[in-house]
Design an enzyme around this catalytic site. Structure first.
Site, PDB file in Angstrom:
ATOM      1  N   CYS A  17      94.751  58.021  79.851  1.00 55.28           N
ATOM      2  CA  CYS A  17      95.714  57.884  80.930  1.00 55.28           C
ATOM      3  C   CYS A  17      97.035  58.524  80.525  1.00 55.28           C
ATOM      4  CB  CYS A  17      95.983  56.440  81.331  1.00 55.28           C
ATOM      5  SG  CYS A  17      94.537  55.544  81.841  1.00 55.28           S
TER       6      CYS A  17
ATOM      7  N   ARG B 154      94.655  63.758  79.276  1.00 46.35           N
ATOM      8  CA  ARG B 154      94.565  62.366  78.830  1.00 46.35           C
ATOM      9  C   ARG B 154      93.624  61.527  79.691  1.00 46.35           C
ATOM     10  NH1 ARG B 154      98.586  61.036  75.373  1.00 46.35           N
ATOM     11  NH2 ARG B 154      98.263  58.840  75.822  1.00 46.35           N
TER      12      ARG B 154
ATOM     13  N   TRP C 188      92.092  57.518  83.073  1.00 50.28           N
ATOM     14  CA  TRP C 188      90.784  57.495  82.404  1.00 50.28           C
ATOM     15  C   TRP C 188      90.344  56.041  82.522  1.00 50.28           C
ATOM     16  CZ3 TRP C 188      88.339  55.068  78.282  1.00 50.28           C
ATOM     17  CH2 TRP C 188      87.146  55.675  77.831  1.00 50.28           C
TER      18      TRP C 188
ATOM     19  N   ASN D 175      99.378  52.758  80.948  1.00 51.17           N
ATOM     20  CA  ASN D 175      98.413  53.341  79.997  1.00 51.17           C
ATOM     21  C   ASN D 175      98.192  52.297  78.910  1.00 51.17           C
ATOM     22  OD1 ASN D 175      98.844  55.775  77.325  1.00 51.17           O
ATOM     23  ND2 ASN D 175      96.985  54.885  78.099  1.00 51.17           N
ATOM     24  N   GLY D 176      96.934  51.936  78.678  1.00 50.69           N
ATOM     25  CA  GLY D 176      96.632  50.926  77.660  1.00 50.69           C
ATOM     26  C   GLY D 176      95.677  49.883  78.216  1.00 50.69           C
TER      27      GLY D 176
ATOM     28  N   GLU E 243      80.137  68.847  63.019  1.00 52.62           N
ATOM     29  CA  GLU E 243      81.190  69.293  63.934  1.00 52.62           C
ATOM     30  C   GLU E 243      80.643  70.327  64.926  1.00 52.62           C
ATOM     31  OE1 GLU E 243      83.879  68.179  64.803  1.00 52.62           O
ATOM     32  OE2 GLU E 243      85.036  69.796  65.692  1.00 52.62           O
TER      33      GLU E 243
ATOM     34  N   LYS F  23      80.844  69.815  68.941  1.00 51.95           N
ATOM     35  CA  LYS F  23      81.505  70.800  69.824  1.00 51.95           C
ATOM     36  C   LYS F  23      80.583  71.180  70.968  1.00 51.95           C
ATOM     37  CE  LYS F  23      84.832  70.561  69.253  1.00 51.95           C
ATOM     38  NZ  LYS F  23      85.394  69.703  68.293  1.00 51.95           N
TER      39      LYS F  23
ATOM     40  N   GLU G 130      79.679  67.953  73.441  1.00 53.94           N
ATOM     41  CA  GLU G 130      80.738  67.327  74.232  1.00 53.94           C
ATOM     42  C   GLU G 130      81.181  68.180  75.403  1.00 53.94           C
ATOM     43  OE1 GLU G 130      84.534  66.558  72.274  1.00 53.94           O
ATOM     44  OE2 GLU G 130      84.236  68.259  70.959  1.00 53.94           O
TER      45      GLU G 130
ATOM     46  N   HIS H 202      61.876  63.427  57.978  1.00 58.21           N
ATOM     47  CA  HIS H 202      61.698  61.975  57.981  1.00 58.21           C
ATOM     48  C   HIS H 202      61.703  61.426  59.404  1.00 58.21           C
ATOM     49  CE1 HIS H 202      61.763  61.804  53.644  1.00 58.21           C
ATOM     50  NE2 HIS H 202      62.791  62.644  53.670  1.00 58.21           N
TER      51      HIS H 202
ATOM     52  N   LYS I 133      91.594  63.045  75.871  1.00 61.61           N
ATOM     53  CA  LYS I 133      92.056  63.611  74.611  1.00 61.61           C
ATOM     54  C   LYS I 133      92.461  62.546  73.595  1.00 61.61           C
ATOM     55  CE  LYS I 133      93.460  67.141  72.101  1.00 61.61           C
ATOM     56  NZ  LYS I 133      92.356  67.817  71.418  1.00 61.61           N
TER      57      LYS I 133
END
Ligand code: F6R
Length: 608
Positions: A2, A27, A75, A101-102, A481, A485, A488, A504, A603
């Site tokens: 947010c 955000r 968000w 926000n929170g 990584e 990338k 996502e 395995h 983000k």
């Protein structure tokens, strides 16, 4: 998670709010809303979906005239992303309006109490509880009502608030969610992050936890929770708005991929002086460094992946035992910490909730902490005992690239510093590593030259169902990584495996044509990984390899190869990750995905 903005000044607020929200859309982007105080009181407009919808719906804000307002890009945490749950939220008679926000952790308890007093709620959000709680305590004095709710709320919040009784005034308050105040010409602003105010001012105040700001056109006053006035000094932001704009690139992610040589050089150069590594921010002399017997690297997501690499670097170069933890695990696993431990928290945003909690846990046990952080003045930067900044500049794309690269550099520097202090490296070897560090920016530039080749290859995998990444040691960390990338931003399922682990279980997923990306930068492990490539290839896999130049041998087993320039075994991640970032980017681009704003993500992850 947010973004909030607020403005009060000489100009129309709505266009400024929308403009600020565009800068904060990274955000959160599932709905957006603004509230503006105009001639007819407070008017709210909000809409599900991207900010563009709200922008068009309000004709660029023209439908909400007025010179004071607040805005939000969401968000979703509490309640589905829809028009009703979108912020701002009103109190019962629409005289107080709030953006948040929170997370208010005790919102259900507070909601129940308020319902008992006759309050009704129309949304599923915790934020509406804030608006109604303010209503409950408000007796004409906004500051008093705000401090009262601060005593009642548990959790995290950055709030922007308008009171109908107080035209021309924006109130803001924060606890554990970011918030800054911008001091502009002819108006003042609040925002979750600096890019939202940069068009109007570079002079910003960082609001500390449990501080309140009251903004009018000409004044900014800060208070603590006891309603005492605080004197605060503004900081000058050292970069301008162009750093947070696309500058001709199709996406922020591509721009940020190309900014890596500069970001790496900016992080590296100030710490290399006269052939030595100087990390003044560490504030530890060699004797103090020698007192550290163990390092914990704690982070989330990609930042955690840099830590997985650094474990090899710290242990290999400085011979110091190093553990790497996901912050969300570390904080609940009762780690064994003592006065000989250093806890290193790595975070681009400096606001990641789990990383912040891990930092606080370490500090509560009296352990020395170091933050490796990109956002200046962020919570982790402020709360860690010492902070080493990565100078990547603003990173806007949700998927990290340049911040990741600079986090690696900061850790190489730290590992070499520790190696030097612990007398683990002869001078000439140290000089060799420093020379290798200096080459990295140009070598990254060279790898970026593979663009066309990678794009062409990526276009063959737009319909892939699964893509696997394999490697050993540091190559496994690089694979993690590379896999993140890709998945996502392209939504193609992908996993990274330590190459020896495939057989395995996971190898049963390999089918005719499945792409397996093998990373081979550790010469002593080439043969082992090649065996694993042979295993998957003989089961129908198509193999892409990323390896050091000179390892032409790999062409016998791989179908497509990208070579990286020669460096030492510890720094290969910085070069090998570049083609994998580009591969993820071009697959997502080819599939028509929203590269900079992948679904369900945001983000800065300020919730647990
Ligand atoms: C992935 C990505 C995330 C972040 C993670 C930690 O591309 O960006 O995995 O690395 O959310 O964020 P920071 O570094 O802000 O603590």
């Amino acid at each position: 998670m947010c973004g909030i903005v607020g403005y009060v000044g000489e100009n129309q607020a709505a266009p400024i709010l929308l403009d600020g929200l565009y800068k904060l859309e990274y955000r959160g982007y599932d709905s957006a809303g603004i509230a503006v105080y105009g001639e007819e009181g407070i008017k709210v407009a909000k809409a599900r979906g991207r900010l563009k919808i709200l922008d068009e719906m309000t004709h660029g804000g023209a439908m909400l005239p007025g010179t004071a307002g607040i805005g939000h890009t969401r968000w979703a945490t509490h309640g589905a992303p829809n028009d009703v749950n979108a912020h701002p939220h009103f109190n019962r008679d629409e005289s107080i309006v709030v953006v948040h926000n929170g997370i208010i952790e005790n919102y259900l308890k507070l909601k129940k109490k308020l319902e008992g007093k006759g309050y009704q709620f129309c949304s599923e959000t915790d934020t509406e509880v804030v608006a109604q709680l303010l209503d409950y305590y408000y007796d004409g004095d906004p500051l008093k009502a705000i401090t009262k709710i601060m005593h009642r709320m548990e959790g995290s919040y950055a709030l922007g608030i308008l009171f109908k009784d107080h035209p021309g005034t924006v109130y803001a308050v924060r606890k554990d969610s970011p918030l800054i105040v911008g001091h502009g010409q002819g108006g003042n602003l609040i925002a979750s992050d600096v890019p939202a105010v940069l068009k109007y001012t570079r002079s910003v105040y960082f609001i500390e936890n449990e501080e309140i700001a009251k903004l009018t056109k000409d004044d900014i006053t800060f208070y603590n929770i006891d309603e005492e006035v605080l004197v605060k000094e503004p900081s000058e932001i050292g970069w301008d708005i162009s750093a947070a704009e696309k500058g001709g690139y199709e996406h922020f992610m591509l721009k940020e991929i190309y900014e890596q040589p500069k970001a790496i050089a900016d992080t590296l150069n100030p710490r290399l002086k006269d052939g030595r590594i100087v990390i003044e921010e560490l504030k530890m002399d060699d004797e103090e460094i020698r007192q550290i017997h163990k390092i914990f690297i704690v982070a989330c997501g990609s930042a955690y992946h840099t830590g997985v690499t650094s474990k090899y670097v710290f242990e290999g170069l400085a011979r110091i035992p190093t553990e790497v933890d996901l912050a969300s695990e570390f904080r609940y696993r009762n780690p064994i910490l003592d006065e000989h431990t250093l806890v290193v928290i790595i975070s681009q945003s400096g606001e990641t909730a789990d990383s912040l909690a891990a930092l606080r846990l370490a500090k509560s046990q009296g352990v020395r902490t170091l933050g490796i952080v990109n956002v200046v003045g962020s919570s982790i930067a402020r709360e860690a005992d010492n902070v080493m900044y990565t100078w990547a500049g603003p990173e806007i794309a949700v998927a990290t690239t340049k911040a990741y690269s600079t986090q690696l550099i900061a850790q190489y520097l730290l590992a070499l510093k520790f190696a030097q202090a612990r007398r683990m490296l002869p001078e000439e070897e140290l000089a060799g590593y420093i020379a290798d560090l200096r080459k990295i920016p140009d070598q990254v530039e060279m790898v970026l030259g593979n663009k066309e080749k990678i794009q062409k290859f990526a276009n063959r995998y737009l319909a892939a169902k699964d893509i696997f990444f394999i490697g050993r040691g540091i190559d496994y960390a690089i694979s993690m990584e590379g896999s993140l990338k890709l998945k996502e931003i392209s939504y193609i399922h992908s996993d990274a495996y330590a190459a020896g682990e495939l057989k395995h279980g996971t190898i049963s997923l390999i089918e005719e044509g499945t792409l397996v990306v093998a990373v081979l930068t550790q010469a002593e492990l080439y043969k082992k990984t090649i065996s694993n490539m042979v295993e998957v290839r003989s089961r129908g896999a198509f193999v892409m390899a990323v390896t050091n130049s000179g390892n032409q041998e790999v062409e016998k087993t791989a179908d497509f190869v990208i070579y990286i320039p020669e460096t030492n075994r510890y720094f290969t991640n910085s070069l090998a990750i570049i083609p994998l970032q580009m591969f993820g980017y071009y697959v997502a681009l080819g599939k028509g995905c929203d590269v900079d704003k992948p679904r369900n993500l945001a983000k800065s992850v300020t919730v647990e």
